[in-house]
Motif scaffolding. Sequence first.
Motif, PDB file in Angstrom:
ATOM      1  N   ASP A 166       0.858  -1.177   0.000  1.00  0.00           N
ATOM      2  CA  ASP A 166       0.000   0.000   0.000  1.00  0.00           C
ATOM      3  C   ASP A 166       0.898   1.234   0.000  1.00  0.00           C
ATOM      4  OD1 ASP A 166       0.824   0.632   2.613  1.00  0.00           O
ATOM      5  OD2 ASP A 166      -0.852  -0.440   3.523  1.00  0.00           O
ATOM      6  N   VAL A 167       0.287   2.414   0.030  1.00  0.00           N
ATOM      7  CA  VAL A 167       1.062   3.640  -0.162  1.00  0.00           C
ATOM      8  C   VAL A 167       1.864   4.044   1.067  1.00  0.00           C
ATOM      9  CG1 VAL A 167      -0.452   4.524  -1.955  1.00  0.00           C
ATOM     10  CG2 VAL A 167      -0.945   5.040   0.456  1.00  0.00           C
ATOM     11  N   ARG A 168       1.556   3.429   2.217  1.00  0.00           N
ATOM     12  CA  ARG A 168       2.322   3.727   3.432  1.00  0.00           C
ATOM     13  C   ARG A 168       2.753   2.425   4.108  1.00  0.00           C
ATOM     14  NH1 ARG A 168      -1.509   7.846   4.074  1.00  0.00           N
ATOM     15  NH2 ARG A 168      -0.623   9.908   3.713  1.00  0.00           N
ATOM     16  N   PRO A 169       3.625   1.675   3.480  1.00  0.00           N
ATOM     17  CA  PRO A 169       4.076   0.427   4.097  1.00  0.00           C
ATOM     18  C   PRO A 169       5.010   0.714   5.269  1.00  0.00           C
ATOM     19  CG  PRO A 169       5.389   0.885   2.173  1.00  0.00           C
ATOM     20  CD  PRO A 169       4.311   1.942   2.202  1.00  0.00           C
ATOM     21  N   GLN A 170       5.018  -0.177   6.233  1.00  0.00           N
ATOM     22  CA  GLN A 170       6.003  -0.040   7.307  1.00  0.00           C
ATOM     23  C   GLN A 170       7.368  -0.433   6.752  1.00  0.00           C
ATOM     24  OE1 GLN A 170       6.324  -2.817  10.736  1.00  0.00           O
ATOM     25  NE2 GLN A 170       5.986  -0.992  12.003  1.00  0.00           N
ATOM     26  N   ILE A 171       8.339   0.438   6.948  1.00  0.00           N
ATOM     27  CA  ILE A 171       9.704   0.189   6.492  1.00  0.00           C
ATOM     28  C   ILE A 171      10.553  -0.050   7.732  1.00  0.00           C
ATOM     29  CG2 ILE A 171      11.655   1.092   5.170  1.00  0.00           C
ATOM     30  CD1 ILE A 171       9.686   2.902   3.695  1.00  0.00           C
ATOM     31  N   ALA A 172      11.364  -1.097   7.722  1.00  0.00           N
ATOM     32  CA  ALA A 172      12.118  -1.457   8.919  1.00  0.00           C
ATOM     33  C   ALA A 172      13.470  -2.033   8.534  1.00  0.00           C
ATOM     34  CB  ALA A 172      11.338  -2.464   9.760  1.00  0.00           C
ATOM     35  N   GLY A 173      14.368  -2.056   9.522  1.00  0.00           N
ATOM     36  CA  GLY A 173      15.687  -2.622   9.278  1.00  0.00           C
ATOM     37  C   GLY A 173      16.553  -2.525  10.509  1.00  0.00           C
ATOM     38  N   THR A 174      17.861  -2.600  10.298  1.00  0.00           N
ATOM     39  CA  THR A 174      18.828  -2.487  11.388  1.00  0.00           C
ATOM     40  C   THR A 174      19.907  -1.479  11.004  1.00  0.00           C
ATOM     41  OG1 THR A 174      20.216  -4.287  10.547  1.00  0.00           O
ATOM     42  CG2 THR A 174      18.450  -4.881  12.085  1.00  0.00           C
ATOM     43  N   ALA A 175      20.529  -0.899  12.023  1.00  0.00           N
ATOM     44  CA  ALA A 175      21.620   0.057  11.825  1.00  0.00           C
ATOM     45  C   ALA A 175      22.374   0.175  13.146  1.00  0.00           C
ATOM     46  CB  ALA A 175      21.092   1.420  11.378  1.00  0.00           C
ATOM     47  N   HIS A 176      23.491   0.881  13.127  1.00  0.00           N
ATOM     48  CA  HIS A 176      24.245   1.099  14.365  1.00  0.00           C
ATOM     49  C   HIS A 176      23.360   1.853  15.356  1.00  0.00           C
ATOM     50  CE1 HIS A 176      28.216   1.305  16.412  1.00  0.00           C
ATOM     51  NE2 HIS A 176      27.639   2.317  17.042  1.00  0.00           N
ATOM     52  N   PRO A 177      23.302   1.418  16.621  1.00  0.00           N
ATOM     53  CA  PRO A 177      22.471   2.114  17.610  1.00  0.00           C
ATOM     54  C   PRO A 177      22.744   3.619  17.636  1.00  0.00           C
ATOM     55  CG  PRO A 177      23.314   0.080  18.536  1.00  0.00           C
ATOM     56  CD  PRO A 177      23.993   0.253  17.205  1.00  0.00           C
ATOM     57  N   GLY A 178      21.673   4.399  17.606  1.00  0.00           N
ATOM     58  CA  GLY A 178      21.796   5.848  17.651  1.00  0.00           C
ATOM     59  C   GLY A 178      21.983   6.514  16.305  1.00  0.00           C
ATOM     60  N   ALA A 179      22.172   5.725  15.241  1.00  0.00           N
ATOM     61  CA  ALA A 179      22.362   6.314  13.914  1.00  0.00           C
ATOM     62  C   ALA A 179      21.048   6.892  13.396  1.00  0.00           C
ATOM     63  CB  ALA A 179      22.892   5.275  12.939  1.00  0.00           C
ATOM     64  N   ARG A 180      21.134   8.000  12.694  1.00  0.00           N
ATOM     65  CA  ARG A 180      19.973   8.572  12.019  1.00  0.00           C
ATOM     66  C   ARG A 180      19.809   7.847  10.694  1.00  0.00           C
ATOM     67  NH1 ARG A 180      15.250  10.869  13.296  1.00  0.00           N
ATOM     68  NH2 ARG A 180      14.476  12.250  11.645  1.00  0.00           N
ATOM     69  N   VAL A 181      18.628   7.282  10.470  1.00  0.00           N
ATOM     70  CA  VAL A 181      18.372   6.494   9.266  1.00  0.00           C
ATOM     71  C   VAL A 181      17.359   7.230   8.398  1.00  0.00           C
ATOM     72  CG1 VAL A 181      17.579   4.297   8.331  1.00  0.00           C
ATOM     73  CG2 VAL A 181      18.829   4.351  10.506  1.00  0.00           C
ATOM     74  N   THR A 182      17.727   7.461   7.152  1.00  0.00           N
ATOM     75  CA  THR A 182      16.833   8.096   6.185  1.00  0.00           C
ATOM     76  C   THR A 182      16.613   7.132   5.032  1.00  0.00           C
ATOM     77  OG1 THR A 182      17.706  10.286   6.738  1.00  0.00           O
ATOM     78  CG2 THR A 182      16.482  10.087   4.674  1.00  0.00           C
ATOM     79  N   VAL A 183      15.357   6.890   4.696  1.00  0.00           N
ATOM     80  CA  VAL A 183      15.015   6.011   3.575  1.00  0.00           C
ATOM     81  C   VAL A 183      14.663   6.884   2.380  1.00  0.00           C
ATOM     82  CG1 VAL A 183      13.486   4.189   2.735  1.00  0.00           C
ATOM     83  CG2 VAL A 183      14.182   4.237   5.153  1.00  0.00           C
ATOM     84  N   ARG A 184      15.295   6.600   1.231  1.00  0.00           N
ATOM     85  CA  ARG A 184      15.054   7.379   0.020  1.00  0.00           C
ATOM     86  C   ARG A 184      14.551   6.473  -1.098  1.00  0.00           C
ATOM     87  NH1 ARG A 184      16.625  12.464   0.433  1.00  0.00           N
ATOM     88  NH2 ARG A 184      18.038  13.049   2.120  1.00  0.00           N
ATOM     89  N   ASP A 185      13.770   7.084  -2.020  1.00  0.00           N
ATOM     90  CA  ASP A 185      13.231   6.303  -3.130  1.00  0.00           C
ATOM     91  C   ASP A 185      14.121   6.436  -4.358  1.00  0.00           C
ATOM     92  OD1 ASP A 185      12.676   8.752  -4.319  1.00  0.00           O
ATOM     93  OD2 ASP A 185      10.494   8.592  -4.108  1.00  0.00           O
ATOM     94  N   ALA A 197      17.254   2.279  17.372  1.00  0.00           N
ATOM     95  CA  ALA A 197      17.142   2.060  18.813  1.00  0.00           C
ATOM     96  C   ALA A 197      18.426   1.447  19.373  1.00  0.00           C
ATOM     97  CB  ALA A 197      15.951   1.146  19.099  1.00  0.00           C
ATOM     98  N   ALA A 198      18.457   1.281  20.689  1.00  0.00           N
ATOM     99  CA  ALA A 198      19.648   0.746  21.355  1.00  0.00           C
ATOM    100  C   ALA A 198      19.989  -0.661  20.885  1.00  0.00           C
ATOM    101  CB  ALA A 198      19.443   0.761  22.869  1.00  0.00           C
ATOM    102  N   ASP A 199      18.981  -1.415  20.436  1.00  0.00           N
ATOM    103  CA  ASP A 199      19.254  -2.766  19.934  1.00  0.00           C
ATOM    104  C   ASP A 199      19.548  -2.777  18.435  1.00  0.00           C
ATOM    105  OD1 ASP A 199      16.775  -2.259  18.851  1.00  0.00           O
ATOM    106  OD2 ASP A 199      15.791  -4.039  19.677  1.00  0.00           O
ATOM    107  N   GLY A 200      19.612  -1.588  17.824  1.00  0.00           N
ATOM    108  CA  GLY A 200      19.958  -1.484  16.415  1.00  0.00           C
ATOM    109  C   GLY A 200      18.787  -1.565  15.457  1.00  0.00           C
ATOM    110  N   THR A 201      17.574  -1.781  15.943  1.00  0.00           N
ATOM    111  CA  THR A 201      16.416  -1.861  15.054  1.00  0.00           C
ATOM    112  C   THR A 201      15.819  -0.478  14.817  1.00  0.00           C
ATOM    113  OG1 THR A 201      14.894  -2.265  16.891  1.00  0.00           O
ATOM    114  CG2 THR A 201      15.883  -4.194  15.823  1.00  0.00           C
ATOM    115  N   TRP A 202      15.117  -0.334  13.700  1.00  0.00           N
ATOM    116  CA  TRP A 202      14.431   0.918  13.401  1.00  0.00           C
ATOM    117  C   TRP A 202      13.221   0.635  12.510  1.00  0.00           C
ATOM    118  CZ3 TRP A 202      13.939   1.951   8.250  1.00  0.00           C
ATOM    119  CH2 TRP A 202      14.867   1.354   7.386  1.00  0.00           C
ATOM    120  N   THR A 203      12.216   1.497  12.602  1.00  0.00           N
ATOM    121  CA  THR A 203      11.045   1.431  11.730  1.00  0.00           C
ATOM    122  C   THR A 203      10.592   2.850  11.421  1.00  0.00           C
ATOM    123  OG1 THR A 203       9.466   1.364  13.574  1.00  0.00           O
ATOM    124  CG2 THR A 203      10.245  -0.762  12.713  1.00  0.00           C
ATOM    125  N   CYS A 204       9.984   3.032  10.256  1.00  0.00           N
ATOM    126  CA  CYS A 204       9.370   4.314   9.920  1.00  0.00           C
ATOM    127  C   CYS A 204       8.310   4.084   8.851  1.00  0.00           C
ATOM    128  CB  CYS A 204      10.404   5.347   9.465  1.00  0.00           C
ATOM    129  SG  CYS A 204      11.338   4.925   7.979  1.00  0.00           S
TER     130      CYS A 204
END
Length: 244
Positions: A166-185, A197-204
């Motif tokens: 759908d037009v607003r899917p949940q996007i998720a992944g892992t990264a270094h804890p505290g890193a700012r994650v930007t998803v681009r098309d 997050a502290a465990d390295g997971t993120w969602t947006c």
Amino acid sequence: MNRSSKTAAVAGTVVAGVLAFPGPPAAALGGELWGTATIAPGREGILDIAGSAAAAPGATVTLTAPRGTRVTATPLDAPGYLGRVAADGRSGTYTVTGAAAQSWQGRTFPFVLAVPADAVPGTRLRDCVLRITDADGVRQAAGRCAVTVGLAGPTLTRPLSGVPLDVRPQIAGTAHPGARVTVRDKDDREACATTAAADGTWTCTPRPALPAGANRLQAVATLNGVSAVSEQIDISVADTGARQ
């Protein structure tokens, strides 16, 4: 496999992204030695050192590893050079053993460095020292090297490639804890952004909505001035008429 013969294995891992952001090629500055690299925590990467003036047989270039790191290999595969790694990993050397002295100038000397897993991204590691000595151990030249702790590449675990969205899917992944994650098309537009997050997971969730049709997503993680990117995934967004 001995420490000075890891060429094939290390080269393969570097191509696969061991270096989050490789440094620019080494270059001799005013005749001195120089090298630079960016290596992610818990990874190995190659620090290329540029040669200086011509050297006689028996001359040696020595890298003293930055504080907290270890030299794990000297992978130069060229006749006339002998690479060695100290037993404690604190240094590595290349010694001219023959006619290679004539091609010393302009040569680069690769040293494989291992950065500890607890190194802080964006940190410039201290005490990286370079020197050239002659066959009698007399110093002929010195130099500088800069090793920065990089970021491991983030991952995209959702959405799954090839599944209609759908037009607003949940996007998720892992990264270094505290890193700012930007998803681009595919058009380099920001789909969404968040902080790992502290465990390295993120969602947006995208806002505004993703356009209908074929698209591509990629995550970019940034922390303390260093960045890394994920692999891209291809997606297909259904036209549901929801646009906000």
